[in-house]
Design a protein around this motif. Sequence first.
Motif, PDB file in Angstrom:
ATOM      1  N   GLU A   1     -30.806  10.380  57.338  1.00  0.00           N
ATOM      2  CA  GLU A   1     -30.693   9.700  58.628  1.00  0.00           C
ATOM      3  C   GLU A   1     -31.943   9.953  59.480  1.00  0.00           C
TER       4      GLU A   1
ATOM      5  N   ASP B   1     -31.523  21.928  67.353  1.00  0.00           N
ATOM      6  CA  ASP B   1     -31.023  21.558  66.025  1.00  0.00           C
ATOM      7  C   ASP B   1     -32.045  22.079  65.016  1.00  0.00           C
TER       8      ASP B   1
ATOM      9  N   ARG C   1     -27.563  13.827  56.767  1.00  0.00           N
ATOM     10  CA  ARG C   1     -28.333  14.114  57.988  1.00  0.00           C
ATOM     11  C   ARG C   1     -29.832  14.002  57.727  1.00  0.00           C
TER      12      ARG C   1
END
Length: 862
Positions: free
Chosen positions: A336, A369, A333
């Motif tokens: 990315e 998030d 993550r």
Amino acid sequence: MSEFRIHHDVNELLSLLRVHGGEGAEVYIDLLQKNRTPYVTTTVSAHSAKVKIAEFSRTPEDFLKKYDELKSKNTRHLDSLVYLLSKLTEDKETLQYLQQNAKERAELAANAATSGSTNFSIPSSTSKISLQELEELRKQLGSVAASSSVQQPLELTRKILRDKQNKKNSGQPIPVFPSWVYERPVLIGDFLIGTGLSTDTTVPIGTLPLASQESMIVEDLLYVLIGVDGRYITAQPLVGRQNRAFSVDPNLDLSIKELVTRILPVAASYSAVTRFIEEKSSFEYGQVNHALAAAMRTLIKEYMILITQLEHLQRQGLLSLQKLWFYIQPTMRTLEILASLATSVDKGECMGGSTLSLLHDKTFNYTGDSQAQELCLYLTKAASVPYFEILEKWIYRGIITDPYSEFMVEEHELQKEKIQEDYNDKYWDQRYTVVQQQIPSFLQKMADKILSTGKYLNVVRECGRDVTCPVAKEVIYTLKERAYVEQIEKAYNYASKVLLDFLMEEKELVAHLSRSIKHYFLMDQGDFFVHFMDLTEEELKKPVDDIITTRLEALLELALRMSTANTDPFKDDLKIDLMPHDLITQLLRVLAIETKQEKAIISADPTELTLSGLEAFSFDYIVKWPLSLIINRKALTRYQMLFRHMFYCKHVERQLCNVWISNKTAKQFSLHSAKWFAGAFTLRQRMLNFVQNIQYYMMFEVMEPTWHILEKNLKLASNIDDVLSHHTSFLDNCLKDCMLTNPELLKIFSKLMSVCVMFTNCMQRFTQSMKLDNEMDRLTLEHGTMLGPPTEEERAEETAKKKLTNKLLAEHADNLHLTSGFEATINKFDSNFSTHLLDLLDKLSVYSTNDCEHSMLNIIYR
């Protein structure tokens, strides 16, 4: 958005839609200014607008693809545009008009294309195209598309940036890395394509058992995850800005291959981030990108530590493919997000403020998030440090240190001395300007205050005073914008006060305006002008080329010393200026603004007549820095126009008064034709009444009230921009109400003044011919001779002579009237004056009604 930008955009839109005639752009501009409200884009409104357009569009996939592409480039005002388009989809009438308009424009374009010549010839449909012609045509048609897709070599990009930065910083060239840094690809840390360095013999993986395949693939993956090709997994060459692709041995077991394809995106992300770090670490890409690359490098080091630990486990035989997949997932993550940021910065070619805008928007979009938002927050804080260092130096000290052109404020090389020389010089507006694409989105609302804060401090610094804001604190990036707002507000308030106090108290701005500018240019000092016009009257009647400027300067000095102006401490700054053209020509050249009269102004021919001193005469004023920011050449030119207007009116008034004095001589004589002479007296009085009323209107109904408003506003001004605005507004109002911004009114007024001057010249010539000879005047015995008082006999003889002279003079005047048609001349003057006066009053009535200029009605009432 400024009024000028609205004008420009509306005119561009009308031109694009080919709208001609009608009510014109002014109507739409007025509607926009009255009804505009600030639009604040939110994530919800932008998303709903995007969905609405996609539903309306015939090709929603193309629209969404284009939207995502523009969004990745951090295109400004994209969401605002999409919101506007979504509103247009609801307006059926507008849509129908736009569709019809597009159809008409397409037809016009097609007609133009068929009638005009093209850049390359296409063979007629009847003839066959040869393979060579087809290939040539294909190349021509594909050249544009090909050129856009080909990526510029990094060396060329760096050279362009370096040349641009060196041009800006001519004295200090920016540092560069030595060439070997770029010539050794092994240092980059990314995949080396086609080097053939590996000498290992590869055993076909399909022949190995499943456990051995897994062991070999885990080893390969650990290499691939740090940018090194494995034996069974290799990187593919890059094409443009695409992500890295990998080739996996086709003989690999399908179950293993499935898990490998899940892990490989981590390697692709690592490759993109590594390339970004190496590219943006170059000095040419600026300090912000360099700081961002350094922060990413720190995160990559942590990633490399993880891979090292995994290699240790693999050597011990404790790392299976499933365990590798488990350990790598948290990092996936992170990489990315880093790769996404790197790609966006690359695509948008972001530097400085635009990079920070992109990072801020990404951070804001990851709300919900927490891990992703924390990562973006860390990167944005790190990248913003060099930018905020430039910002702090600007808002706290008024200094710009921006070698890589990353800051929102750009400095231009302008000389402040030109403020006193060039009417169109825009030193205050153009010395420092805002670069829109370099404004971070979180500072957008404060951009104007940031610009003004530094400008204010910079002016004080240029006067030799070192200034540092006492409330200076370090600016640190945070999602709470209020933190910067408070800091910038404090710095702005301090800078405003420092410059305003400096101009008002130390440089005595108000004293300069009220004691000198108002007294001299607005003719506020009555006794000074009486003295000055008495002294210079004969000199100013000469042609301008025959006037000796030093003589006028000496007479001005004498008039200043003899009047109450002697107490003015700034009187030595007043100078004489003989203009090269008359007032109307000056106005028509200077006032070429976007109004209904613009064509009349541009097409007006400059005067070709020889000017007299009176027509060319004006005052000038020496203004030193920093007062020249307020009393600049543009302001002084406006003052000069007002002065020349009133000075000429005062001259005409004096001439008419001189005619009145001269006419007193004529009243001694018993003229047979007194009827026409009485008409001349009446006309003179009408003219004098007109000129005096016009002067009274300009002095006491325009300038005095407007000046009191200016003084009141200057006391309430909180910064130098307010002072500039109030001063400009004062001059604009004075020029407008004194008919100096309307060429039509000004021309009629000038004709009236010309009629008055010609009439005074005519009357003075006539009365001059009736005066007694100078010699006879000197022979008068009224006051006796050197031998004593006159005797009775001498007095009687003198009286007889006077009677005879008066009789002869009266007969001469009658003869002059009969022979020269003087009565017709006076009647013609009367007719011309009445015609022009009625024309002026008529035009004033129209303008005061249509343009709501109610102050001009006062002239009609008078």
